[in-house]
Design an enzyme around this catalytic site. Structure first.
Site, PDB file in Angstrom:
ATOM      1  N   HIS A  12      -0.772  -1.404 -10.574  1.00  0.00           N
ATOM      2  CA  HIS A  12      -2.193  -1.844  -9.511  1.00  0.00           C
ATOM      3  C   HIS A  12      -2.655  -0.451  -8.990  1.00  0.00           C
ATOM      4  O   HIS A  12      -1.813   0.484  -8.978  1.00  0.00           O
ATOM      5  CB  HIS A  12      -1.532  -2.878  -8.783  1.00  0.00           C
ATOM      6  CG  HIS A  12      -0.574  -2.317  -7.676  1.00  0.00           C
ATOM      7  ND1 HIS A  12      -1.065  -1.336  -6.423  1.00  0.00           N
ATOM      8  CD2 HIS A  12       0.819  -2.265  -7.573  1.00  0.00           C
ATOM      9  CE1 HIS A  12       0.207  -0.823  -5.913  1.00  0.00           C
ATOM     10  NE2 HIS A  12       1.153  -1.517  -6.474  1.00  0.00           N
ATOM     11  N   HIS A 126       9.575   5.930 -10.467  1.00  0.00           N
ATOM     12  CA  HIS A 126       8.377   5.798  -9.578  1.00  0.00           C
ATOM     13  C   HIS A 126       8.318   6.735  -8.411  1.00  0.00           C
ATOM     14  O   HIS A 126       7.315   7.508  -8.130  1.00  0.00           O
ATOM     15  CB  HIS A 126       8.408   4.301  -9.082  1.00  0.00           C
ATOM     16  CG  HIS A 126       7.153   3.975  -8.392  1.00  0.00           C
ATOM     17  ND1 HIS A 126       5.841   4.297  -8.932  1.00  0.00           N
ATOM     18  CD2 HIS A 126       6.904   3.717  -7.140  1.00  0.00           C
ATOM     19  CE1 HIS A 126       4.806   4.018  -7.882  1.00  0.00           C
ATOM     20  NE2 HIS A 126       5.579   3.554  -6.876  1.00  0.00           N
ATOM     21  N   HIS A 130       6.002   9.960  -6.977  1.00  0.00           N
ATOM     22  CA  HIS A 130       5.423  10.181  -5.669  1.00  0.00           C
ATOM     23  C   HIS A 130       5.889  11.507  -5.108  1.00  0.00           C
ATOM     24  O   HIS A 130       5.121  12.118  -4.495  1.00  0.00           O
ATOM     25  CB  HIS A 130       5.889   9.032  -4.877  1.00  0.00           C
ATOM     26  CG  HIS A 130       4.973   7.698  -4.784  1.00  0.00           C
ATOM     27  ND1 HIS A 130       3.729   7.699  -4.682  1.00  0.00           N
ATOM     28  CD2 HIS A 130       5.342   6.446  -5.003  1.00  0.00           C
ATOM     29  CE1 HIS A 130       3.141   6.650  -4.667  1.00  0.00           C
ATOM     30  NE2 HIS A 130       4.085   5.733  -5.009  1.00  0.00           N
ATOM     31  N   GLY A 180       8.034  -1.082   3.417  1.00  0.00           N
ATOM     32  CA  GLY A 180       6.701  -1.327   3.120  1.00  0.00           C
ATOM     33  C   GLY A 180       6.624  -2.938   2.954  1.00  0.00           C
ATOM     34  O   GLY A 180       5.774  -3.505   3.226  1.00  0.00           O
ATOM     35  N   ARG A 411      -9.530   7.132   0.974  1.00  0.00           N
ATOM     36  CA  ARG A 411     -10.294   7.679   2.063  1.00  0.00           C
ATOM     37  C   ARG A 411     -11.612   8.348   1.550  1.00  0.00           C
ATOM     38  O   ARG A 411     -11.949   9.057   0.522  1.00  0.00           O
ATOM     39  CB  ARG A 411      -9.850   8.646   2.890  1.00  0.00           C
ATOM     40  CG  ARG A 411      -8.221   8.234   3.602  1.00  0.00           C
ATOM     41  CD  ARG A 411      -8.395   7.484   4.734  1.00  0.00           C
ATOM     42  NE  ARG A 411      -6.994   7.256   5.165  1.00  0.00           N
ATOM     43  CZ  ARG A 411      -6.281   6.112   5.216  1.00  0.00           C
ATOM     44  NH1 ARG A 411      -6.740   5.096   4.398  1.00  0.00           N
ATOM     45  NH2 ARG A 411      -5.388   6.192   5.828  1.00  0.00           N
ATOM     46  N   ARG A 442     -11.720  -3.849  13.979  1.00  0.00           N
ATOM     47  CA  ARG A 442     -11.378  -2.617  13.140  1.00  0.00           C
ATOM     48  C   ARG A 442     -11.978  -1.481  13.672  1.00  0.00           C
ATOM     49  O   ARG A 442     -13.056  -1.519  13.917  1.00  0.00           O
ATOM     50  CB  ARG A 442     -11.548  -2.853  11.827  1.00  0.00           C
ATOM     51  CG  ARG A 442     -10.435  -4.066  11.291  1.00  0.00           C
ATOM     52  CD  ARG A 442     -10.820  -4.427   9.669  1.00  0.00           C
ATOM     53  NE  ARG A 442     -10.486  -3.268   8.778  1.00  0.00           N
ATOM     54  CZ  ARG A 442     -10.999  -3.046   7.478  1.00  0.00           C
ATOM     55  NH1 ARG A 442     -11.167  -4.318   6.814  1.00  0.00           N
ATOM     56  NH2 ARG A 442     -10.686  -2.249   6.773  1.00  0.00           N
ATOM     57  N   ARG A 491      -8.536   8.049  14.060  1.00  0.00           N
ATOM     58  CA  ARG A 491      -8.021   8.471  12.548  1.00  0.00           C
ATOM     59  C   ARG A 491      -9.023   9.671  12.338  1.00  0.00           C
ATOM     60  O   ARG A 491     -10.095   9.457  11.704  1.00  0.00           O
ATOM     61  CB  ARG A 491      -8.084   7.314  11.801  1.00  0.00           C
ATOM     62  CG  ARG A 491      -7.356   7.777  10.257  1.00  0.00           C
ATOM     63  CD  ARG A 491      -7.592   6.457   9.443  1.00  0.00           C
ATOM     64  NE  ARG A 491      -8.779   6.232   8.919  1.00  0.00           N
ATOM     65  CZ  ARG A 491      -8.976   5.133   8.332  1.00  0.00           C
ATOM     66  NH1 ARG A 491      -8.282   4.062   8.145  1.00  0.00           N
ATOM     67  NH2 ARG A 491     -10.467   4.922   8.247  1.00  0.00           N
ATOM     68  N   ASN A 521     -17.515   8.179  10.268  1.00  0.00           N
ATOM     69  CA  ASN A 521     -17.312   8.197   8.814  1.00  0.00           C
ATOM     70  C   ASN A 521     -16.842   6.971   8.469  1.00  0.00           C
ATOM     71  O   ASN A 521     -15.619   7.033   8.735  1.00  0.00           O
ATOM     72  CB  ASN A 521     -16.792   9.692   8.347  1.00  0.00           C
ATOM     73  CG  ASN A 521     -16.643   9.433   6.968  1.00  0.00           C
ATOM     74  OD1 ASN A 521     -17.170   8.900   6.358  1.00  0.00           O
ATOM     75  ND2 ASN A 521     -15.645  10.426   6.482  1.00  0.00           N
TER      76      ASN A 521
END
Length: 579
Positions: A12, A126, A130, A180, A411, A442, A491, A521
């Protein structure tokens, strides 16, 4: 002949990346081509783009590497997050279903590779991909590497020690202790978990068709106060943490319908965010004790949690912290490509100066075609697009901004962005209701001139990838309410002239006009779609949303009821006028 290595993520958030003679040439997600957010489609277009940019034929590739060891999905009954939410792991029938889904994942990967002419692709662990992505991009000679995500093949959290070109595994936690999955489970309880961007496709396997929207939970956490606490769900021993699934399921009494978070949801979000930060500190302290190294690299999907990242960065545990801009599975493709180069050459990949803008560029012909096909009549070419955009933002307009090469990762960092005035208290409501079509609670992020960060934010840090949160200084919050979250945080993306000269100029022009060295932004897309790739994508976002102005390269278009200043003086006393 050049030594070219392709890395692919095909589960995914599918993606491709290519490393040629140790240089990262490009990386891109397939969603940017097929417009299917978080797509699990095989990255055909992403592969072709990488090969084209590298000037490499497929036959000339030295190797192709994958971000999962798909052979490990055989005989595997570790759950996907959807299984956990559906309680499939509670009995034998559910375990049988999970094992069948894992087996189907392996078969689908094998079939996809064969259909696309890549039957000999390498399988990599995996979490190693990362770790490799984060470490090789960090520029560190040594690092303590912490990988946290939903699940790999059979692990969910792993600790590594990287030194020179080597990355050595130290310890792992099983999928049953997945931080997670814990965070995603709470996301589901809060009504924030569902199919995302897949447009109802019937061919998407159910166990990988759901995206948790955990970033929404992080935002919701700011509204909590600590009224709910469940310390028996995630506990800590001297050298391990444990997630107690029986205790976790007791939280089901707080489940709300999709899209309807309530007061308890806010408290659940607050609780799980606090527990995540506690786990970060526990794991980082343990890792530093084992390695003796206080330079940290974080990777995996959980490393997109900027509040937890910032808590670690400002703690006494870490001297330095690096989080790659694409810490999630799409970025692991860089790790798969880099690992092949290291095996081939015995050398570390070159640390790229530009780790963000790795996608397609805006070119003159595509801009002209997009405008010609748009039906928009109010269009002009300008000499100073940054100045024009800054003046429009200062005048209260919402501006789409599409320039240069597209960002890689989740981002928008100043090349495919929607920009607005952080001083305007009404801007968040306008963006949420007319432009982004998203939940009203949000928060929005600021892009700030790097050298001005400490004047506006507490515990200021370099944050070029918008992966660290900071608290807005209390005496500045009333000046920038549109980017100040309910808990006082933001953020932050710090912007340097070296990293993005044109975007830096835009913010600097806005500072000249307003005295505020930042702009709001958010990503150039509407809800349910990925970030715009082409000028045509940007124009469609403009015409289908409440954007007032769109600046693509040096072309400006605006809505009929909008006034703009096409000179973009960028200093002092801009006043809009009819054009």
């Amino acid at each position: 002949m050049a030594a070219a290595f392709l890395g692919l993520n095909i589960l995914h958030d599918t993606s491709a990346a290519i490393v040629v003679d140790g240089e990262l040439v490009c990386a891109i997600e397939e969603e940017r081509f097929n417009r299917d957010r978080h797509t699990n489609a095989f990255p055909v277009a992403a592969i072709e783009y990488c090969l084209e940019q590298a000037g490499i034929r497929r036959a000339d590739l030295r190797g192709v590497g994958l971000t999962f060891d798909y052979g490990q999905f055989k005989g595997n009954d570790n759950p996907f997050d959807k299984n956990l939410i559906d309680h499939d792991d509670l009995g034998p029938a559910g375990r049988e279903l999970i094992a069948a889904q894992n087996l189907a994942t392996w078969r689908e990967a094998r079939n996809q590779l064969e259909r696309n002419g890549l039957p000999d692709a390498r399988y990599f662990r995996h979490h190693l991909t990362h770790a490799a992505c984060g470490y090789y991009l960090s520029g560190f000679d040594e690092a303590s590497v912490l990988v946290i995500d939903g699940r790999g093949e059979r692990e969910s959290t792993s600790l590594w020690h990287a030194s020179g070109v080597g990355i050595d595994h130290l310890e792992s936690y099983p999928v049953s202790d997945s931080i997670g999955h814990l965070y995603t489970y709470v996301t589901s309880l809060c009504g924030l978990y569902g199919k995302s961007g897949l447009r109802g496709k019937s061919d998407v396997p159910d166990h990988v068709a759901y995206v948790g929207n955990e970033g929404k939970t992080m935002g919701l956490a700011g509204y909590g106060s600590g009224k709910l606490s469940f310390d028996d769900v995630l506990t800590f021993d001297a050298d391990r943490y444990h997630i107690h699934l029986d205790k976790l399921r007791n939280l089901d009494i707080y489940r709300v319908p999709l899209g309807q978070p309530d007061a308890n949801s806010r408290e659940l979000a607050y609780w799980v965010q606090q527990k995540l930060e506690e786990a970060y500190h526990f794991l980082a302290a343990r890792l530093a004790a084992r390695t003796g190294c206080r330079q940290f690299v974080l990777a995996g999907g959980v490393a997109l949690n900027c509040n937890a990242n910032a808590a670690l960065a400002t703690s006494s545990i870490a001297d330095e912290l690096f989080v790659p801009p694409a810490a999630h599975d799409a970025g692991a493709a860089i790790g798969a490509a880099s690992l092949q180069w290291v095996e081939f050459s015995g050398k570390a990949p070159t640390v790229p100066v530009d780790q963000i803008y790795l996608g397609p560029s805006v070119d003159e012909d595509s801009v002209a075609d997009a405008i010609a096909n748009s039906g928009v009549s109010r269009v002009a070419k300008v000499a100073d697009p940054a100045g024009v955009a800054a003046a429009a933002i200062a005048d209260g307009l919402v501006v789409g901004w599409c320039q240069g090469r597209m960002e890689f990762g989740p981002r928008a960092l100043g090349n495919r962005s929607i920009l607005a005035d952080p001083r305007d208290t009404n801007i968040p409501k306008k963006l949420n209701t007319l432009v982004k079509f998203r939940e009203p609670w949000r928060p929005f992020a600021p892009s700030v001139l790097a050298e001005q960060t400490a004047e506006w934010f507490e515990e200021a840090m370099d944050s070029p990838y918008m992966l660290l949160s900071m608290n807005v200084r209390s005496d500045r919050r009333s000046s920038v309410p549109a980017i100040t979250h309910v808990d006082g945080s933001a953020r932050v993306q710090t912007v340097t002239e070296a990293a993005n000269p044109l975007y830096y100029r835009l913010i600097d022009c806005f500072r000249n006009i307003t005295g505020v060295p930042m702009v709001l932004n958010t990503s150039l897309n509407i809800r349910g779609e990925p970030i715009a790739r082409t000028p045509a994508d940007a124009v469609r976002c403009f015409t289908e949303s409440g954007l007032d102005v769109l600046v693509v390269a040096d072309m400006v278009m605006w809505k009929d009821d909008v006034r703009v200043d096409l000179e973009g003086l960028g200093a002092g006393h801009i006043r809009a006028h009819e054009v």
